[in-house]
Structure formats: C-alpha cells, structure tokens
Scaffold this motif. Structure first.
Motif, PDB file in Angstrom:
ATOM      1  N   LEU A  95       0.764  -0.729   0.277  1.00 26.25           N
ATOM      2  CA  LEU A  95       0.223   0.490  -0.114  1.00 26.25           C
ATOM      3  C   LEU A  95       0.457   1.440   0.113  1.00 26.25           C
ATOM      4  N   HIS A  96       1.591   1.518   0.855  1.00 26.03           N
ATOM      5  CA  HIS A  96       2.639   2.944   0.669  1.00 26.03           C
ATOM      6  C   HIS A  96       1.729   3.263   1.485  1.00 26.03           C
ATOM      7  N   LEU A  97       0.952   4.461   1.934  1.00 19.50           N
ATOM      8  CA  LEU A  97      -0.095   4.671   2.318  1.00 19.50           C
ATOM      9  C   LEU A  97       1.225   6.169   3.123  1.00 19.50           C
ATOM     10  N   ALA A  98       1.624   5.843   3.374  1.00 20.12           N
ATOM     11  CA  ALA A  98       2.113   7.417   4.010  1.00 20.12           C
ATOM     12  C   ALA A  98       2.491   8.756   2.870  1.00 20.12           C
ATOM     13  N   PRO A  99       2.925   8.785   2.169  1.00 17.46           N
ATOM     14  CA  PRO A  99       3.264   9.448   0.923  1.00 17.46           C
ATOM     15  C   PRO A  99       2.042   9.860   0.290  1.00 17.46           C
ATOM     16  N   ASP A 100       0.833   8.876  -0.079  1.00 17.00           N
ATOM     17  CA  ASP A 100      -0.034   8.879  -1.062  1.00 17.00           C
ATOM     18  C   ASP A 100      -1.933   9.480  -0.210  1.00 17.00           C
ATOM     19  N   PRO A 101      -1.790  10.667   0.648  1.00 20.09           N
ATOM     20  CA  PRO A 101      -3.368  10.886   0.945  1.00 20.09           C
ATOM     21  C   PRO A 101      -4.483  10.144  -0.114  1.00 20.09           C
ATOM     22  N   GLU A 102      -4.260  10.553  -1.509  1.00 16.84           N
ATOM     23  CA  GLU A 102      -5.699   9.830  -1.845  1.00 16.84           C
ATOM     24  C   GLU A 102      -6.045   8.568  -2.113  1.00 16.84           C
ATOM     25  N   PRO A 242       9.109   2.300   9.245  1.00 15.94           N
ATOM     26  CA  PRO A 242       9.142   1.445   9.085  1.00 15.94           C
ATOM     27  C   PRO A 242       7.614   1.981   8.869  1.00 15.94           C
ATOM     28  N   GLY A 243       6.354   2.306   8.045  1.00 11.92           N
ATOM     29  CA  GLY A 243       5.173   2.644   7.162  1.00 11.92           C
ATOM     30  C   GLY A 243       5.506   3.953   7.573  1.00 11.92           C
ATOM     31  N   ALA A 244       6.262   4.702   7.886  1.00 12.72           N
ATOM     32  CA  ALA A 244       6.127   6.530   7.725  1.00 12.72           C
ATOM     33  C   ALA A 244       7.108   6.451   6.332  1.00 12.72           C
ATOM     34  N   GLU A 245       6.896   8.181   6.311  1.00 17.54           N
ATOM     35  CA  GLU A 245       7.206   9.130   4.949  1.00 17.54           C
ATOM     36  C   GLU A 245       8.793   8.951   5.589  1.00 17.54           C
ATOM     37  N   ALA A 246       9.544   8.467   3.934  1.00 15.25           N
ATOM     38  CA  ALA A 246      10.895   8.962   4.286  1.00 15.25           C
ATOM     39  C   ALA A 246      12.347   9.825   4.228  1.00 15.25           C
ATOM     40  N   GLN A 349     -11.789   3.638   9.375  1.00 16.49           N
ATOM     41  CA  GLN A 349     -10.419   3.864  10.092  1.00 16.49           C
ATOM     42  C   GLN A 349      -9.172   3.469   9.870  1.00 16.49           C
ATOM     43  N   LEU A 350      -8.143   4.337   9.774  1.00 15.82           N
ATOM     44  CA  LEU A 350      -6.908   4.058   9.557  1.00 15.82           C
ATOM     45  C   LEU A 350      -6.326   3.826  10.949  1.00 15.82           C
ATOM     46  N   THR A 351      -5.511   2.729  10.686  1.00 20.73           N
ATOM     47  CA  THR A 351      -5.501   2.130  11.568  1.00 20.73           C
ATOM     48  C   THR A 351      -3.520   1.801  11.934  1.00 20.73           C
ATOM     49  N   TYR A 352      -2.872   2.570  11.465  1.00 24.27           N
ATOM     50  CA  TYR A 352      -1.501   2.285  11.344  1.00 24.27           C
ATOM     51  C   TYR A 352      -0.476   4.138  12.103  1.00 24.27           C
ATOM     52  N   PHE A 353      -0.169   3.840  12.615  1.00 23.78           N
ATOM     53  CA  PHE A 353       0.071   5.135  13.428  1.00 23.78           C
ATOM     54  C   PHE A 353       0.786   6.048  12.190  1.00 23.78           C
ATOM     55  N   ALA A 354       2.020   5.615  12.095  1.00 26.63           N
ATOM     56  CA  ALA A 354       2.823   6.395  11.402  1.00 26.63           C
ATOM     57  C   ALA A 354       2.486   7.039  10.222  1.00 26.63           C
ATOM     58  N   VAL A 355       1.259   6.311   9.176  1.00 19.62           N
ATOM     59  CA  VAL A 355       0.647   6.783   8.279  1.00 19.62           C
ATOM     60  C   VAL A 355       0.076   7.685   9.024  1.00 19.62           C
ATOM     61  N   GLY A 356      -1.129   7.410   9.914  1.00 17.74           N
ATOM     62  CA  GLY A 356      -1.751   9.088  10.478  1.00 17.74           C
ATOM     63  C   GLY A 356      -0.888   9.801  11.070  1.00 17.74           C
ATOM     64  N   LYS A 357       0.801   9.906  11.545  1.00 18.75           N
ATOM     65  CA  LYS A 357       0.602  10.823  11.904  1.00 18.75           C
ATOM     66  C   LYS A 357       1.667  11.812  10.448  1.00 18.75           C
ATOM     67  N   LEU A 359      -0.192  11.809   7.345  1.00 21.56           N
ATOM     68  CA  LEU A 359      -1.259  12.229   6.622  1.00 21.56           C
ATOM     69  C   LEU A 359      -1.922  12.905   7.910  1.00 21.56           C
ATOM     70  N   GLY A 360      -1.431  13.339   8.681  1.00 19.94           N
ATOM     71  CA  GLY A 360      -2.147  13.969   9.910  1.00 19.94           C
ATOM     72  C   GLY A 360      -3.572  13.682  10.690  1.00 19.94           C
ATOM     73  N   ILE A 361      -4.468  12.268  10.230  1.00 24.65           N
ATOM     74  CA  ILE A 361      -4.387  11.262  10.093  1.00 24.65           C
ATOM     75  C   ILE A 361      -5.956  10.936  11.333  1.00 24.65           C
ATOM     76  N   ASP A 362      -6.040  10.941  11.878  1.00 27.56           N
ATOM     77  CA  ASP A 362      -6.672  10.298  13.639  1.00 27.56           C
ATOM     78  C   ASP A 362      -6.571   8.559  13.118  1.00 27.56           C
ATOM     79  N   VAL A 363      -5.609   7.477  14.201  1.00 31.45           N
ATOM     80  CA  VAL A 363      -5.650   6.559  13.664  1.00 31.45           C
ATOM     81  C   VAL A 363      -6.312   5.732  15.084  1.00 31.45           C
ATOM     82  N   VAL A 364      -7.187   5.031  14.751  1.00 27.77           N
ATOM     83  CA  VAL A 364      -7.606   3.952  15.795  1.00 27.77           C
ATOM     84  C   VAL A 364      -6.856   2.671  15.764  1.00 27.77           C
TER      85      VAL A 364
END
Ligand SMILES: NC(=O)C1=CN([C@@H]2O[C@H](COP(=O)(O)OP(=O)(O)OC[C@H]3O[C@@H](n4cnc5c(N)ncnc54)[C@H](O)[C@@H]3O)[C@@H](O)[C@H]2O)C=CC1
Ligand SMILES: CC(=O)C(=O)O
Ligand SMILES: [Mg+2]
Length: 372
Positions: A95-102, A242-246, A349-357, A359-364
């Motif tokens: 998925l590589h969500l951290a750099p991909d808000p869309e 891991p999971g975060a933007e480089a 819901q977003l469930t991965y903390f590094a991605v939430g951080k 993208l500025g999205i709340d994480v469960v």
C-alpha cells in the motif's frame, strides 16, 4: 473463502499477486480462487497453469473485485481499482500509504479492510513481506545505476569497476537494511568502491562483521553524508522508517557540491523518497535530470524482473494469505500480532500510527479494532 487475483495495471508492472503454486495451496485448503485472465502472463504463468492448480479464470477485473472476499495483489490499488473495493472486502497487497493521501482517503471511504505487505513484521524485527522485494530492488539498484552512469544516459561516463590504471566508481548507499545490503554486495561485486551509511549501530556492526573488506560502513550523520556526497559517482537511497514517510537526507542545494553527472537511485521512493528532488518515475521513463544530477526513482523496481519477483513474493506471502483465508482476517490477526501490524485500514478507519502521523489523520489502534 473466495480469493481473487486481478491483473496488475500500474504502468510496466508485470508481477502477479498469486503464483499457480499459491493458488494450488489455497484450493487445497478448501478455498475458491479466481484469477483474471492473463494476470500471470508477464511473470511467465499462463491461464492454463492456474486452471491446472484448481483456480478459475475470470475475464475482467470488475468480476474479480465484485465477487472475491479477499483481493490479493502486488501494487497499491490504482484509482480505478479503488472504486471497485467494497465494504467488508479484504485487500492484501503493498500500500505505501504515508506518501499517498488520495489512496488513503479512497481506501477509508471504500469500507474495506486493507493489510499492507510492507508493515507486516516478524519476530526478529524484520519486514518479511517487504524483504523479498527489497532483495530484488537492492540487487537491481547498482545495475540500473550503472546504466544511468553511462554518458549517453546523462551520467558521468564512469564504469563501475574501472579498469587497470583507472579507479572504480564510488558508490554511497544510505541505509544498510535489506535493500542497502543487497545493493552494496552487488555494487562491490561489480568492482565499485562502496560505503554504506546507517543510523543503527547494531546494523553497522553486523555489516562490518559479515562484509568488512568488501565494503566500508559509516554512521549516518549529516556531516559524514555531506562528505561522501562530494565524492560519490552513485548514491543509492535505501532508508526506511517502517510505514512512515522517508526522511529527506539529501537537499537540492547539496547538488552544487556533487560531481556533475552523478547518479541518485532512490529505492525509498515508494515511501516518498529520501532525496528532496525525488519524484516517482516508471519503467517506461525512469530517469530525469535535476541540476545535472541524474535521478532514477522507479517505485516498482522489482516489476522489471517480474518472474523472479513474483515467485519470491509468493513464497513470502503464501503462509499469511492462507492464514487470512482459513481463519478470516480478524482471527488471523488476533492469533498473529505480526500480521496485525499489517493492518492499515479497517471499515473507514486508519489503523497504522506512522501513516496517521504522516498524513495528519486520526488513528484507531489495531488492537481496539480487533476488539470491536
Ligand atoms: N522502489 C522499489 O521498487 C522498492 C522500494 N523498496 C523500499 O526501499 C526502502 C528500504 O527498504 P528495506 O531495505 O527493506 O528496509 P530496512 O528496514 O531493511 O532497512 C532500512 C534501513 O534504513 C536505516 N535508516 C533509517 N533512517 C536512516 C538514516 N537517516 N540514515 C541512514 N540509515 C537510516 C535503518 O536503520 C535500516 O537499517 C523502503 O522504503 C522500501 O519500501 C523496497 C522494495 C522495492
Ligand atoms: C515493495 C514494493 O513497493 C514493490 O515491490 O513494488
Ligand atoms: Mg514500490
């Protein structure tokens, strides 16, 4: 469970999410497997190979997405694919969500449950579903970098191994994990003078123990990095949080201190890239120039060697795919905290903390989702 595997549609992506062997195992476990016609062709697998393994061949991606309980893929779902995902459906892929808000927004809106290969962990602190593709991309990096170094391709016109009387290329590898280690091994094997920088002292100790004499190691401070940059013919970006933007480790302003025609290969591009000027490219048009520094930033490098990569990926994903199919995602994740670490999105819901951080999205928390 009905497991569906569509044809990859990312440009020049020839891998496939399930090998005939993986399909056969799933069938042996009592599951129904549907494969989009032609999905395996780029990796050298014919529809007949899947049929022999007990799978059914389906004409269109629409039918695969409409009827499968779990979709098994390679690359992150593209915009058209995301529209076909539905509530309750399980998606198992990179998925590589951290750099991909869309993509993140679309996956949340779809209501699907998405488990990302790249954040599944193992008991040794590794990333078992990223590792095989990191091995491939790491081994490819010096190969594509050497091609880019050729004068006609915009590079400095330096041969990796040099020749008697002329020194070798200097290769700097930033990040000494799986990508970095494999890149360094191959670059050193091509005769280059290689240095690997990492921030983890245990990792540097390991690299020195195993590869001391083959390549050099250094602690990745900004100062040491800047020093090596001025000397480098090729820089391979291989860092990961891991999971975060480089992290952006090389700035455009530093290009003025580099050798003209030096090459940057940003393998970390799928997490946003570790050079300020990196933007994702495709195998169709992989190289671009910024201030005379050549960039290679293909986000799906292993797709170039689709057969090797598909088999290597399939070996790693198979036990997880079977656990998900046999038990359902909830029980499989409850039984295996490492698989639960792969959970990035569930039911909006977003469930991965590094991605939430990033993208500025709340994480469960995924543990909370499991209880729900
Ligand atoms: N472009 C492509 O086709 C592919 C890209 N990748 C990407 O390559 C990247 C690296 O993956 P792996 O090697 O598997 O990760 P890994 O976790 O094995 O290694 C990453 C290393 O980076 C180090 N690191 C973190 N911050 C650093 C810093 N500031 N300076 C120096 N080192 C630092 C860590 O200590 C670790 O040793 C990831 O972003 C991954 O997604 C992987 C496969 C294919
Ligand atoms: C890791 C990844 O993104 C790839 O293999 O394309
Ligand atoms: Mg990628």
């Amino acid at each position: 469970m009905k497991i569906g595997c569509p044809t990859e549609i990312k440009p020049q992506e020839f891998r496939v999410g399930m090998t005939p062997n993986a399909a056969g195992e799933a069938v042996a476990h009592g599951h129904e497997v549907i494969i989009q016609s032609g999905a395996g062709k780029g990796a050298g697998f014919e529809d007949a190979d899947y049929v022999a393994a007990g799978a059914a061949i389906i004409d269109t991606a629409e039918e695969v997405f409409a009827t499968a309980d779990m979709i098994v893929k390679v690359k992150e779902p593209q915009a058209g694919e995301r529209k076909m995902l539905r509530e309750g459906q399980l998606l198992f892929t990179y998925l590589h969500l951290a750099p991909d808000p869309e993509q993140t927004k679309d996956l949340m809106e779809s209501g699907c449950t998405a488990i990302a290969y790249e954040t599944v962990t193992d008991e040794r602190g590794g990333l078992p579903l990223l590792a095989p593709m990191s091995e491939v991309a790491g081994r490819l990096a010096p190969q594509v970098g050497a091609y880019t170094l050729q004068k006609a391709n915009g590079g400095r016109g330096v041969l990796m191994g040099g020749v008697p009387g002329v020194g070798p290329a200097k290769v700097l590898v930033i990040g000494g994990g799986v990508v970095g280690t494999h890149a360094a091994k191959i670059a050193a094997g091509m005769g280059a003078d290689v240095t690997v920088l990492d921030r983890s002292l245990p990792r540097l100790r390991y690299l020195d123990d195993v590869f001391g004499g083959t390549f050099n190691t250094g602690y990745s401070s900004q100062g040491l990095l800047a020093e090596h940059l001025t000397q480098a013919d090729m820089v391979i970006g291989a860092v990961l949080i891991p999971g975060a933007e480089a992290p952006k480790l090389v700035r455009r302003a530093q290009f003025a201190d580099m050798k003209p025609g030096a090459v940057l290969v940003d393998v970390a591009i799928d997490q946003g890239g570790c050079f300020e000027t990196s933007k994702a490219t495709t195998h169709a048009d992989p190289i671009y120039d910024v201030d005379g520094i050549m960039h290679y930033c293909v986000a799906n490098m292993p797709g170039a060697v689709a057969r090797t990569s598909t088999i290597a990926l399939g070996n790693a994903t198979m036990p997880f795919m079977l656990a998900l199919a046999d038990k359902g995602w909830k029980q499989a994740c409850a039984d295996d905290p490492h698989l639960l670490n792969g959970l990035n999105v569930h039911a909006g819901q977003l469930t991965y903390f590094a991605v939430g951080k990033a993208l500025g999205i709340d994480v469960v928390s995924p543990q909370l989702v499991l209880k729900g």
